[in-house]
Design a protein around this motif. Structure first.
Motif: not given
Lengths: 763, 84
Positions: A94-96, A142-144, A148-150
């Motif tokens: 979650r917090n990754c 999918q993995i919730g 930050l995503i990029t």
């Protein structure tokens, strides 16, 4: 500096659906390359591929996802590998953060349905899965993941760069745990594209062999879980390796070919070793890029000889196993390198017979037990001269530095800017007069006189997006008085759309027949940054972020991290996207863009669904030192993904401002990304009424239109406003009773999914 | 031969997007690569496509291009010798 370790691994490629199968194939010399079974190409009998021999449906099963949804093969491969990595490490996802990479993104579906997008409603779901960041968002969903995503796209070095960016995020305190890697599936686009370059071997590829004739393409995905060392130890994780050093350099020689002296590869390896604080003699095995093309393997050999002299460590290319997996190659070979480290073996370079005449290097040809496996080097090189290297090491007992991240504390200065847009912005005229009204379906740039900026011989090779980038970057550099910046950070949501469409059309229309190479080589996302580096002969770090409305923000974040860590003094930062008739029309089908022409100045009251499409390119010179040319300071940037409701958005904005000891009421001007799509503009309306009732408010997309990197245009405006201390009339939504503007907050969002904040301050 | 040379000039300008160039600006004896027109390896691949599309001549090994594409004149004579 903090130390980063790898605490989880997930991998799928033609040599195995997990890490154990991968290792077994490597030591048993079992290649995954063979006759084409899965890819629906008319050239099935001509070429060999490193295919994952699972159909779309089988992959949906393996990924354990809802079969009713629209999945690209690229996303499915990514989901399989990322899920493995999380399970392997035992982290709470979650917090990754998730930093991914891809070259062709959802091309595997786009190329099947491209012609139907305009006519067949049932394929509409795949229109929005085309962009390079789509697979990243599918994995995150999918993995919730809420962190930050990029996405990074620098051709064949993409996923090495996502690993290094992930490490930098942890070191800068921007993330605690990062899932980093990349995914790419095979497509007719890349098969026919590489064929136009005449660098596909019709037999099994033979890296580093005198008789090599080219590469075999492959597909796959892999992800590493990255954590700060002491945190990983404290959590009791198994630790595969330490990320000891890394670097990206640019060959600055040619858009596709590598140089005769191997300058880019040499610098990438040398700088990675320097960061690891080791000598060339400390390297025990190198997993080389080794594609099997005449050009790469010769250049790489020359670079190896330059760095290692006569004592070249054991090395091999494993591309004859997996095929060249493009955007996934860097991380797949990182996993292989980590296996070499853990098991103390060098894997054989299969299909090798005799050394390259010019250099005479002989790779490891049988599985070899290493006497020592302390440091392993891996290389990935890509189009646009983009060269990256990473050194993995065994876990070092002694910790060399602090285990606290170095928090991004210092603002950075905007010391130059340049903007090409649908307005007369090139002379840095800050929109006080001569505002252009457009009465079209989409907004196009005011065309500069390109010849004033670009050498005529180079110009003929450049599409519109490259030209825009060249002109705006040259303007920014000239203003700042900088000739060669210390890094080039670029951003584009959709990349070189025009060339992608040309090549896709020709594949379909000519039935994969005789195709010309130019549009293919220009279709990579890092074409613009490569062209800038080439024109400047700039060998420094060069990255391209390609994640929708996170693209520019990610490039800005990375620039700030580099400046704060003194990795650079002056960085050229830019965001750009181009609109084409076809891309606009396709996106009207999913109501992303408005169908009927409108007057651009009446945008905010338009009732048609979708945004008014636009384009443009804005560049900045960012520096960690103020100059007499400084426009403004950038204090910070933030991105958040899929907030659940407006309260969460307000919380994110408040938390962001709080980092700078500010509250919403302290903001002098908020620039909001209203784009005329009433459904999603409601988000801005809600936020402005609740948080910014007494603040001056502005909007800007009636000037430039909607595009993924439009926050770069807003930043260009904000820099000018802060310098002049004056808000242009045309952007004002509501004027507060305050004459001076000492700070500007930019809030932009894409259809409620990707939200970003940029805060600037007057000097 | 002169007609072929003229036709080739027009086709090359078109295929390689040689902005600002007129057929009479190209000397048929002048080298196409390096010093002369300044073409590079990508242009050679474009010319291979042109040879096959317009003249039905297949060039399998890009290295052969170096000799064939030395100048417009060498291209024209190669076409004359190899066209069926």
């Amino acid at each position: 500096m903090q130390e980063i370790v790898v605490s989880g691994i997930g991998i799928i490629s033609s040599i195995g659906n997990n890490i154990d199968e991968t290792y077994a194939s490597l030591i048993e010399k079992r290649s995954g390359i063979g006759k084409i079974e899965i890819l629906e190409t008319l050239r099935r009998d001509e070429f060999l591929l490193g295919e994952i021999r699972l159909s779309h449906e089988q992959l949906i099963d393996l990924a354990e996802v809802d079969p009713a949804k629209a999945w690209t093969r690229t996303a499915l491969l990514g989901i399989v590998a990322a899920k493995q990595a999380i399970k392997d490490s035992g982290i709470e996802a979650r917090n990754c953060s998730l930093i991914s990479a891809s070259t062709v993104g959802g091309m595997d579906r786009s190329e099947l349905y491209f012609k139907d997008f305009l006519t067949e409603a049932k394929h509409k779901a795949y229109i929005d899965s085309h962009h390079a960041g789509n697979s990243t968002e599918m994995i995150a969903g999918q993995i919730g993941i809420k962190g930050l995503i990029t996405t990074i796209s620098t051709a064949c070095s993409s996923s090495l760069n996502s690993i290094t960016f992930g490490c930098d995020l942890i070191k800068s305190g921007k993330a605690k745990t990062v899932i980093a890697g990349g995914t790419d599936s095979l497509s007719k686009f890349t098969l026919n594209g590489f064929n136009t370059l005449m660098i596909l071997d019709r037999e099994l590829c033979r890296p580093f062999d005198e008789g090599r004739r080219g590469l075999n393409l492959g597909e796959g995905a892999a992800y590493l879980v990255l954590e700060e060392k002491s945190a990983a130890i404290a959590a009791g994780r198994k630790i595969y390796a330490q990320v000891a050093g890394y670097a990206n350099a640019n060959d600055a020689h040619h858009q596709t070919a590598s140089s005769g002296d191997g300058e880019g590869p040499f610098l990438a390896m040398k700088n990675a070793l320097e960061m690891a604080e080791i000598m060339p003699g400390d390297i025990n095995y190198i997993n080389v890029h080794g594609t099997g093309t005449e050009n790469n393997d010769l250049t790489e050999s020359i670079a190896l000889k330059r760095l290692f002299g006569e004592n070249i460590p054991d090395f091999s290319s494993t591309k004859a196993y997996t095929g060249h997996t493009l955007g996934a190659a860097g991380v797949i070979e990182s996993v292989i390198s980590i296996l070499a480290l853990k098991r103390s073996v060098a894997f054989p370079n299969i299909n090798f017979k005799s050394p390259i005449k010019e250099t005479g290097l002989i790779p490891v040809t049988e599985t070899k037990k290493l006497k020592k496996a302390g440091y392993i080097l891996t290389n990935s090189f890509g189009f646009g001269g983009n060269d990256s290297s990473i050194v993995f090491s065994a876990l070092k007992k002694k910790t060399s530095g602090a285990n606290k991240p170095k928090i991004l504390a210092n603002p950075v200065f905007i010391n130059g800017s340049g903007c090409v847009s649908p307005q007369n912005t090139l002379n840095n005229n800050y929109l006080h007069d001569n505002i252009l009204e457009h009465d079209r379906n989409f907004l196009q740039i005011v065309k500069p006189n390109y010849r004033d900026f670009i050498d005529i011989k180079a110009l003929r090779r450049m599409s519109k997006i490259v030209r825009m980038g060249m002109v705006s970057s040259a303007t920014a550099l000239q203003e700042a008085g900088i000739v060669i910046p210390d890094a080039i950070m670029t951003a584009t949501g959709m990349g070189c759309q025009n060339d992608t469409e040309i090549f896709l059309n020709s594949i379909i229309d000519d039935k994969e027949g005789l195709l010309a190479p130019t549009s293919f080589i220009r279709s990579t996302h890092n074409t613009v940054s490569g062209a800038i580096a080439l024109a400047q002969q700039n060998h420094s770090c060069n990255l391209t972020f390609v994640h929708r409305t996170f693209s520019f923000e990610s490039a800005l974040l990375n620039s700030m991290m580099m400046l704060n860590n003194n990795k650079a003094k002056n960085i050229l930062l830019g965001g750009f996207d181009e609109i084409t008739e076809v891309s606009w029309l396709i996106k009207t089908k999913i109501e992303f863009f408005k169908t009927n022409p409108i007057n651009s100045l009446g945008l905010y009251n338009d009732e048609q669904k979708g945004a008014l499409a636009g384009e443009g390119s804005s560049f900045f010179v960012l520096s960690n030192e103020e100059s007499d040319k400084s426009y403004a300071k950038v204090l910070g940037v933030s991105m958040f993904f899929r907030p659940e409701n407006n309260n969460e958005i307000k919380h994110e904005i408040s938390a962001f401002l709080n980092q700078y000891s500010m509250q919403a009421k302290d903001v002098d001007l908020v620039i909001l990304g209203f784009n005329g799509d009433q459904e999603f503009d409601d988000i801005y309306r809600n936020i402005e009424e609740d948080l910014f009732a007494e603040t001056s408010r502005a909007n800007y997309k009636h000037l430039c239109g909607e595009y993924d990197t439009s926050a770069a245009f807003a930043s260009w405006m904000a820099a000018g406003i802060l310098k002049e201390n004056k808000i242009p009339e045309t952007i004002i939504r509501k004027k507060a009773n305050k004459d001076s503007v000492s700070n500007v907050l930019i809030y932009n969002q894409f259809r409620g999914i990707n939200h970003s904040l940029i805060l600037l301050e007057r000097i | 031969m002169d007609d072929l040379i003229q036709k080739l000039k027009v086709q090359i300008i078109e295929q390689l997007n040689l902005e600002d160039m007129e057929p009479e600006d190209i000397n048929p004896k002048e080298p196409l690569f390096g010093e002369g027109l300044g073409l590079d390896s990508i242009d050679a691949l474009e010319l291979i496509v042109l040879m096959e599309k317009e003249y039905g001549i297949k060039i399998q090994n890009p290295k052969d291009g170096q000799k064939i594409f030395r100048s417009i004149e060498t291209m024209a004579s190669y076409i004359q010798m190899n066209q069926k």
